[in-house]
Motif scaffolding. Structure first.
Motif, mmCIF file in Angstrom:
data_model
loop_
_atom_site.group_PDB
_atom_site.id
_atom_site.type_symbol
_atom_site.label_atom_id
_atom_site.label_comp_id
_atom_site.label_asym_id
_atom_site.label_seq_id
_atom_site.Cartn_x
_atom_site.Cartn_y
_atom_site.Cartn_z
ATOM 1 N N TYR A 132 -2.521 3.879 5.037
ATOM 2 C CA TYR A 132 -2.383 2.976 3.887
ATOM 3 C C TYR A 132 -3.410 3.343 2.812
ATOM 4 O O TYR A 132 -3.105 3.388 1.610
ATOM 5 N N ALA A 142 0.151 -6.845 1.737
ATOM 6 C CA ALA A 142 1.457 -6.188 1.680
ATOM 7 C C ALA A 142 1.806 -5.738 0.257
ATOM 8 O O ALA A 142 2.407 -4.683 0.047
ATOM 9 N N TYR A 144 0.615 -2.114 -1.864
ATOM 10 C CA TYR A 144 1.343 -0.835 -1.891
ATOM 11 C C TYR A 144 2.122 -0.690 -3.195
ATOM 12 O O TYR A 144 2.034 0.338 -3.880
ATOM 13 N N THR A 146 3.034 -1.690 4.993
ATOM 14 C CA THR A 146 3.144 -3.035 4.415
ATOM 15 C C THR A 146 3.725 -4.065 5.374
ATOM 16 O O THR A 146 3.428 -5.257 5.254
#
Length: 683
Positions: free
Chosen positions: A259, A315, A318, A395
């Protein structure tokens, strides 16, 4: 009925007088230290001898009563007069229980006077005294803490009461089937008292000690008021909060590095991503602990809302392509940590007879959450877009947890029942001058308030003489501390070492878990699923390891022995994890990680058990309690460990493993050395 005169108790007042005399002697000359050491040892030896001889005398009388009953046993059985025989055996059991309370109160007094002496004179009398007395073949100190004669009396009682069940058609034997389906209440109470004195345990009790939730020391009773406060569904929702929070903590670990890379940051920034939650938890633990003085429902609702917001931000980071939104989301998640409320609810609202099970449930929920987080992450290997929102392995943990907290918030609002008032459990039950609760035991087995009557009689003898069997009585020992500074002042060297050990094990575990995805992808090219399965496997090891320790090792060895051995095993695990000249292999990493993790888990349980015993009673309640201190120590360790991973990333991936392991190794060595210095004070 056993009648115990105050003359058989430890003469705490005499020894306090001696301590004052010794202080005056030291003011005159430092050369008096050796004389003081020997003189106080002699006085303490006499006090212990008095206790032990009385204990042996009473055991002999109980054995004689059982022998007389043995002679009448068969004739009464033939006359079908089981009830009279059962009552006679139970009377013996009640007197045995009173004798056990006598021993326990004296054991408390011995620990307190040793601690007082060390505090006033600044040198380790306890270390000397325990070292010279505890393992001597003629040790009377061991008779107080590790007595063996009681078990023979308990065995005879158990066998005869089981034999009476046998004549009622049950046909059971304690030798063929030691765990009777309907054990006599008096035997249950006696076994509980014996286990407290000898620190014997089983899986349930050992697991429950992990929670560091205080138990009532000298009673297993539950008041009517406390029963009214208990609500099973509310307890389940409280445990569900614990479970979901641990899932929330570890569900991102397998994908935090990927991530970070997708947002343009280095992979090692995952340390900051994971650690930001712990940073916020350092502060949230304090205000949640304070909030739980007034309410349980409101802080749990606040926790759920903040965690919903935090996971949503995590979440959305992203699609917003912002590492800062990612970090803010994790900070919000840390601000929603309500573990202080979870502990406090169990301590305040669960009856004593169920508190150990609830504490074990708290620890089990945490362990299962730790395993389920990575396991759930391994199932989220997909990618799709809905209304411009991206759902992928990075996510989806945020979206899943946001939904989970939303559902939890709904059920919490409907089913959780706020207790009608928030008085501490201790204020609901009468206390004697020691702050220890007395009264009737569960299942109708009553005991006289031994310590209360002892204090009254001794105070009548000399009303002007200060008398307390508690180290902190002169410092308002019945009141909780009101600040972190006050709490720190109550920390003895033993407690500080235990907190250092807790810091060390949490640091080592966090380094292992947080950098697992980076290390395995760099050295072994593991996929996210492989990392997630590995972490889930480690999490699932928690309960089996505690079964072994709780049922076997903790009963075969002293807790301090298990503590030291576990520290050494953690050291070995960390040392084996280093990347040397030999190419780094999967077996080396997996075996060293497993050894470190398992040893740290063993260490955590025995460490918290010892911590609860050596910590001041004033730290068992209020906002700044022992649970909060241990949580802060562990959280701070996680923050520093995650920060170390991020900083170490600047030196390159090739050195990351060794650079992060060096602090773990150093802290582990320090904790082992510190344990040696306080080893005998853990007796």
């Amino acid at each position: 009925m056993v009648s115990i005169s105050t003359s058989y108790y430890i003469n705490y007042k005499l020894m306090k007088k001696k301590v004052k005399q010794y202080l005056r002697q030291l003011e005159l000359s430092e050369e008096n230290r050796d004389h003081i050491l020997k003189d106080f040892s002699r006085i303490l030896d006499k006090q212990i001898e008095k206790i032990v001889l009385f204990l042996l005398e009473q055991q002999g009388q109980l054995a004689k009563r059982l022998s007389n009953l043995e002679e009448e046993h068969d004739s009464l059985i033939q006359q079908n007069d089981n009830s009279e025989l059962q009552e006679a055996y139970r009377n013996v059991g009640q007197d045995l229980l009173r004798l056990l309370f006598f021993v326990e109160l004296n054991a408390i007094g011995l620990r307190k006077i040793l601690k007082k002496f060390d505090k006033r004179f600044g040198y380790k009398f306890t270390n000397y005294y325990v070292k010279t007395r505890a393992n001597h073949p003629y040790s009377q100190l061991r008779q107080v803490f590790k007595h063996v004669g009681i078990s023979a009396v308990v065995g005879t009682l158990s066998r005869h009461l089981a034999d009476l069940q046998d004549h009622q058609g049950r046909f059971l034997s304690i030798y063929d089937q030691p765990a009777l389906p309907l054990p006599d209440p008096i035997i249950e109470s006696i076994n509980s008292a014996v286990n407290r004195l000898t620190n014997s345990t089983d899986f349930l009790h050992y697991l429950g000690k992990h929670a560091l939730i205080p138990e009532d020391e000298l009673t297993s009773q539950s008041s009517d008021e406390l029963e009214e406060r208990y609500h099973f569904m509310s307890l389940l929702l409280n445990l569900a909060n614990t479970f979901l929070y641990m899932v929330n903590t570890y569900i991102i670990v397998p994908t935090a590095d990927s991530y970070s890379l997708s947002l343009g940051a280095a992979a090692t920034v995952c340390g900051a991503v994971i650690g930001s939650m712990a940073v916020a938890q350092v502060f949230s633990s304090v205000y949640f602990s304070a909030w739980s003085n007034k309410s349980y429902l409101k802080p749990l609702i606040f926790s759920s809302i903040v965690l919903f917001v935090g996971n949503t931000l995590y979440a959305l980071a992203y699609d917003l392509n912002s590492i800062y939104v990612l970090l803010i989301g994790r900070i919000f998640c840390g601000l929603g940590s309500a573990r202080a409320v979870n502990r406090r609810y169990i301590s305040d609202c669960v009856p004593p007879k169920m508190r150990m099970k609830a504490s074990a449930g708290f620890v089990s929920a945490s362990a299962l959450g730790m395993a389920c987080g990575p396991a759930l992450a391994s199932l989220l290997q997909t990618k799709f877009i809905i209304f411009k929102f991206t759902f992928n392995q990075d996510t989806l943990p945020g979206w899943i947890m946001a939904l989970a907290w939303l559902v939890y918030l709904f059920w919490l609002s409907i089913l959780f029942r706020e207790p009608s008032h928030f008085e501490k459990v201790n204020s609901m039950q009468p206390e004697n001058n020691n702050g220890l609760q007395t009264g009737s035991l569960e299942n109708g087995v009553t005991t006289q308030p031994l310590l209360s009557s002892l204090l009254e009689k001794q105070e009548d003898e000399d009303e002007d003489e200060e008398f307390d069997i508690s180290e902190e009585a002169s410092e308002e020992s019945h009141k909780p501390v009101t600040s972190i500074v006050s709490a720190y002042k109550l920390l003895t060297p033993s407690v500080k070492v235990q907190l250092l050990i807790y810091f060390m094990l949490k640091y080592a575990m966090e380094v292992l878990l947080a950098e697992s995805s980076i290390i395995t992808s760099y050295y072994f090219i593991w996929s996210t699923s492989n990392v997630a399965i590995f972490l889930a496997f480690l999490g699932l090891m928690v309960l089996p390891v505690n079964v072994i320790i709780g049922n076997y090792l903790s009963n075969m060895f002293e807790e301090r022995q298990v503590l030291l051995a576990s520290e050494v095993m953690v050291f070995v695990g960390i040392a084996l994890s280093f990347h040397t000249i030999i190419p780094y292999s999967v077996p080396q990493y997996v075996c060293s990680a497993l050894l470190t993790f398992v040893a740290a888990e063993v260490l955590e349980g025995v460490n918290l058990s010892l911590l609860s015993r050596v910590m001041s009673p004033r730290l068992s309640k209020g906002t700044y309690n022992g649970g909060l201190l241990s949580t802060e120590a562990g959280t701070l360790a996680r923050v520093i460990a995650d920060g170390t991973i991020t900083v170490a990333g600047y030196w390159g991936m090739s050195t990351l493993l060794n650079v992060t392991l060096l602090p773990s190794l150093f802290i582990c060595i320090c904790s082992i050395v510190a344990t040696f210095f306080t080893y005998n004070s853990l007796y």
